[in-house]
Design a protein around this motif. Structure first.
Motif, PDB file in Angstrom:
ATOM      1  N   ILE A  32      -3.758   9.771  -3.890  1.00 51.23           N
ATOM      2  CA  ILE A  32      -3.241   8.544  -3.280  1.00 51.23           C
ATOM      3  C   ILE A  32      -3.761   8.550  -1.842  1.00 51.23           C
ATOM      4  O   ILE A  32      -3.284   9.318  -1.010  1.00 51.23           O
ATOM      5  CB  ILE A  32      -1.689   8.528  -3.314  1.00 51.23           C
ATOM      6  CG1 ILE A  32      -1.186   8.594  -4.770  1.00 51.23           C
ATOM      7  CG2 ILE A  32      -1.146   7.289  -2.580  1.00 51.23           C
ATOM      8  CD1 ILE A  32       0.330   8.719  -4.929  1.00 51.23           C
ATOM      9  N   MET A  33      -4.775   7.742  -1.582  1.00 46.10           N
ATOM     10  CA  MET A  33      -5.467   7.811  -0.285  1.00 46.10           C
ATOM     11  C   MET A  33      -4.640   7.065   0.767  1.00 46.10           C
ATOM     12  O   MET A  33      -4.914   5.913   1.087  1.00 46.10           O
ATOM     13  CB  MET A  33      -6.863   7.196  -0.417  1.00 46.10           C
ATOM     14  CG  MET A  33      -7.716   7.873  -1.500  1.00 46.10           C
ATOM     15  SD  MET A  33      -9.440   7.350  -1.483  1.00 46.10           S
ATOM     16  CE  MET A  33      -9.355   5.647  -1.993  1.00 46.10           C
ATOM     17  N   ASP A  34      -3.637   7.735   1.315  1.00 42.92           N
ATOM     18  CA  ASP A  34      -2.678   7.056   2.192  1.00 42.92           C
ATOM     19  C   ASP A  34      -2.741   7.586   3.628  1.00 42.92           C
ATOM     20  O   ASP A  34      -3.043   8.755   3.855  1.00 42.92           O
ATOM     21  CB  ASP A  34      -1.265   7.262   1.615  1.00 42.92           C
ATOM     22  CG  ASP A  34      -0.257   6.311   2.240  1.00 42.92           C
ATOM     23  OD1 ASP A  34      -0.663   5.278   2.793  1.00 42.92           O
ATOM     24  OD2 ASP A  34       0.954   6.614   2.164  1.00 42.92           O
TER      25      ASP A  34
ATOM     26  N   TYR B 124      -6.603   6.116  -5.591  1.00 41.21           N
ATOM     27  CA  TYR B 124      -5.835   4.887  -5.438  1.00 41.21           C
ATOM     28  C   TYR B 124      -6.368   4.199  -4.189  1.00 41.21           C
ATOM     29  O   TYR B 124      -6.182   4.684  -3.077  1.00 41.21           O
ATOM     30  CB  TYR B 124      -4.369   5.279  -5.248  1.00 41.21           C
ATOM     31  CG  TYR B 124      -3.319   4.274  -5.654  1.00 41.21           C
ATOM     32  CD1 TYR B 124      -3.619   3.079  -6.286  1.00 41.21           C
ATOM     33  CD2 TYR B 124      -1.971   4.571  -5.428  1.00 41.21           C
ATOM     34  CE1 TYR B 124      -2.613   2.205  -6.674  1.00 41.21           C
ATOM     35  CE2 TYR B 124      -0.960   3.705  -5.806  1.00 41.21           C
ATOM     36  CZ  TYR B 124      -1.283   2.526  -6.427  1.00 41.21           C
ATOM     37  OH  TYR B 124      -0.287   1.672  -6.813  1.00 41.21           O
ATOM     38  N   ALA B 125      -7.064   3.086  -4.385  1.00 48.33           N
ATOM     39  CA  ALA B 125      -7.685   2.399  -3.249  1.00 48.33           C
ATOM     40  C   ALA B 125      -6.916   1.142  -2.849  1.00 48.33           C
ATOM     41  O   ALA B 125      -6.865   0.792  -1.673  1.00 48.33           O
ATOM     42  CB  ALA B 125      -9.128   2.028  -3.579  1.00 48.33           C
ATOM     43  N   PHE B 126      -6.326   0.441  -3.832  1.00 47.37           N
ATOM     44  CA  PHE B 126      -5.601  -0.804  -3.525  1.00 47.37           C
ATOM     45  C   PHE B 126      -4.603  -1.056  -4.657  1.00 47.37           C
ATOM     46  O   PHE B 126      -4.985  -1.119  -5.819  1.00 47.37           O
ATOM     47  CB  PHE B 126      -6.587  -1.971  -3.411  1.00 47.37           C
ATOM     48  CG  PHE B 126      -5.995  -3.194  -2.763  1.00 47.37           C
ATOM     49  CD1 PHE B 126      -5.987  -3.327  -1.382  1.00 47.37           C
ATOM     50  CD2 PHE B 126      -5.454  -4.216  -3.538  1.00 47.37           C
ATOM     51  CE1 PHE B 126      -5.438  -4.458  -0.782  1.00 47.37           C
ATOM     52  CE2 PHE B 126      -4.905  -5.348  -2.937  1.00 47.37           C
ATOM     53  CZ  PHE B 126      -4.902  -5.463  -1.561  1.00 47.37           C
TER      54      PHE B 126
ATOM     55  N   ASN C 195      -0.286  -4.115  -2.617  1.00 45.31           N
ATOM     56  CA  ASN C 195      -0.955  -4.176  -1.315  1.00 45.31           C
ATOM     57  C   ASN C 195      -1.357  -5.601  -0.894  1.00 45.31           C
ATOM     58  O   ASN C 195      -1.697  -5.837   0.265  1.00 45.31           O
ATOM     59  CB  ASN C 195      -2.175  -3.250  -1.263  1.00 45.31           C
ATOM     60  CG  ASN C 195      -1.821  -1.783  -1.168  1.00 45.31           C
ATOM     61  OD1 ASN C 195      -2.530  -0.916  -1.669  1.00 45.31           O
ATOM     62  ND2 ASN C 195      -0.699  -1.463  -0.499  1.00 45.31           N
TER      63      ASN C 195
ATOM     64  N   ARG D 289       0.139  -7.368   2.304  1.00 44.90           N
ATOM     65  CA  ARG D 289      -0.319  -7.132   3.679  1.00 44.90           C
ATOM     66  C   ARG D 289      -0.942  -8.412   4.265  1.00 44.90           C
ATOM     67  O   ARG D 289      -1.190  -9.368   3.533  1.00 44.90           O
ATOM     68  CB  ARG D 289      -1.316  -5.985   3.681  1.00 44.90           C
ATOM     69  CG  ARG D 289      -0.644  -4.718   3.171  1.00 44.90           C
ATOM     70  CD  ARG D 289      -1.553  -3.541   3.243  1.00 44.90           C
ATOM     71  NE  ARG D 289      -0.828  -2.358   2.787  1.00 44.90           N
ATOM     72  CZ  ARG D 289      -1.135  -1.123   3.127  1.00 44.90           C
ATOM     73  NH1 ARG D 289      -2.165  -0.901   3.913  1.00 44.90           N
ATOM     74  NH2 ARG D 289      -0.412  -0.123   2.679  1.00 44.90           N
TER      75      ARG D 289
ATOM     76  N   ARG E  23      -0.965  13.612  -2.545  1.00 46.35           N
ATOM     77  CA  ARG E  23      -0.675  12.484  -1.652  1.00 46.35           C
ATOM     78  C   ARG E  23      -0.662  12.982  -0.211  1.00 46.35           C
ATOM     79  O   ARG E  23       0.263  13.691   0.191  1.00 46.35           O
ATOM     80  CB  ARG E  23       0.652  11.804  -1.962  1.00 46.35           C
ATOM     81  CG  ARG E  23       0.868  10.600  -1.019  1.00 46.35           C
ATOM     82  CD  ARG E  23       1.964   9.670  -1.443  1.00 46.35           C
ATOM     83  NE  ARG E  23       1.861   8.424  -0.653  1.00 46.35           N
ATOM     84  CZ  ARG E  23       2.394   7.273  -1.000  1.00 46.35           C
ATOM     85  NH1 ARG E  23       3.068   7.168  -2.121  1.00 46.35           N
ATOM     86  NH2 ARG E  23       2.242   6.207  -0.233  1.00 46.35           N
TER      87      ARG E  23
ATOM     88  N   ARG F  16       6.290   9.964  -2.402  1.00 43.27           N
ATOM     89  CA  ARG F  16       6.626   9.057  -3.503  1.00 43.27           C
ATOM     90  C   ARG F  16       5.338   8.706  -4.250  1.00 43.27           C
ATOM     91  O   ARG F  16       4.231   8.955  -3.772  1.00 43.27           O
ATOM     92  CB  ARG F  16       7.326   7.799  -2.986  1.00 43.27           C
ATOM     93  CG  ARG F  16       6.545   7.060  -1.922  1.00 43.27           C
ATOM     94  CD  ARG F  16       7.234   5.761  -1.486  1.00 43.27           C
ATOM     95  NE  ARG F  16       6.590   5.231  -0.289  1.00 43.27           N
ATOM     96  CZ  ARG F  16       7.051   5.360   0.944  1.00 43.27           C
ATOM     97  NH1 ARG F  16       8.191   5.988   1.165  1.00 43.27           N
ATOM     98  NH2 ARG F  16       6.385   4.858   1.972  1.00 43.27           N
TER      99      ARG F  16
ATOM    100  N   SER G  68       4.621   5.496  -5.534  1.00 42.88           N
ATOM    101  CA  SER G  68       4.142   4.144  -5.219  1.00 42.88           C
ATOM    102  C   SER G  68       3.362   3.488  -6.367  1.00 42.88           C
ATOM    103  O   SER G  68       2.290   2.916  -6.160  1.00 42.88           O
ATOM    104  CB  SER G  68       3.298   4.148  -3.926  1.00 42.88           C
ATOM    105  OG  SER G  68       4.042   4.636  -2.843  1.00 42.88           O
TER     106      SER G  68
END
Ligand code: IPE
Ligand code: IPE
Ligand code: MG
Length: 241
Positions: A20-22, A64-66, A70, A73, A189, A195, A197
């Motif tokens: 998850i790229m957060d 996970y990119a989008f 999302n 936003r 993550r 979480r 998400s």
């Protein structure tokens, strides 16, 4: 397994790692930069980690990119993310022979611009023969994926292909975006959030989770080594003893 084995990463990496790229927004904020600058830096981190996964021999990398959420936003941020994705895919297409990465996209691409959809399809088609597979989750939601799979199965029942009682876990899996991809052994993550998400809800049933405090744009090969080392220390029981 000794400390040295862990340090030298002698243990084989998991076959499938999901991330998850957060933390892109916080990374930008810390530097007084616009959020889009964080997403650009996040794109660089993805390049770095995808290359490193290839070096390690990881077979599947799902990122996970989008998410389906999302879109909430600002228009400006969404447009910035889409622009960066387009740029990244154009570069990936130009560099295809060098990187030898196979692309697949998980998510409802129909909500993306026709141009971006075409880039996704070209990347997927032109990379079909490569070994290492990157699953790019774009406009992806775990719940949405399960709803779509259920609808598709219901349509097949209505068409007489199956009876409702034919449905098994394997058959439902075959309707998901991830059909034919083994479940991820490890889900990472970064960013400090703990979480899921709406990521890989079905596929994560027995995944090991590693939550890390680093922000995604700062994520390094050393951080991936640390996550893999932690994974190797877990005792996976799958409900057994
Ligand atoms: C992840 O970083 C990228 C996307 C969700 C597109 P964020 O933009 O969520 O970064 P934070 O969580 O605000 O720091
Ligand atoms: C998850 O991150 C989605 C991606 C990384 C693409 P979010 O930043 O959207 O998740 P929440 O809102 O913190 O749960
Ligand atoms: Mg976030």
């Amino acid at each position: 397994m000794s400390e040295t084995d862990l340090k030298n990463n002698l243990l084989p990496p998991p076959r499938h790692i999901a991330i998850i790229m957060d933390g892109n927004g916080r990374w930008a904020k810390q530097r007084g930069l616009p959020r889009t600058a964080g997403h650009a830096a996040g794109g660089e981190a993805f390049r770095r980690i995808a290359n490193y996964c290839r070096t390690l021999g990881v077979k599947y990398l799902t990122v996970y990119a989008f998410s389906t959420e999302n879109w909430k936003r600002s228009e400006e941020e969404v447009a910035g993310i889409m622009r960066l994705l387009g740029r990244y895919l154009r570069e990936a297409l130009a560099d295809m022979e060098k990187n030898k990465v196979r692309f697949r996209f998980f998510g409802d691409l129909s909500k993306l611009s026709p141009e971006l959809q075409k880039l996704c399809m070209d990347a997927q088609n032109r990379s079909a023969d490569y070994d290492v597979q990157v699953n790019f989750c774009l406009n992806y939601g775990g719940r949405d994926e399960i709803v779509r799979a259920s609808r598709a199965f219901a349509a097949d029942v209505a068409a007489g292909k199956y009876r409702s009682e034919d449905l098994t876990e394997e058959l439902l899996s075959s309707y998901l975006y991830s059909a034919d991809v083994p479940d991820p052994e490890l889900i990472i993550r970064p960013s400090g959030e703990k979480r899921i998400s709406n990521f890989l809800l079905w596929q994560s049933a027995y995944s090991e989770f590693v939550f890390m405090n680093v922000l995604w744009p700062d994520f390094s090969p050393g951080d991936l080594d640390a996550a893999i080392a932690e994974y190797h220390q877990r005792n996976r029981r799958f409900g057994g003893t």
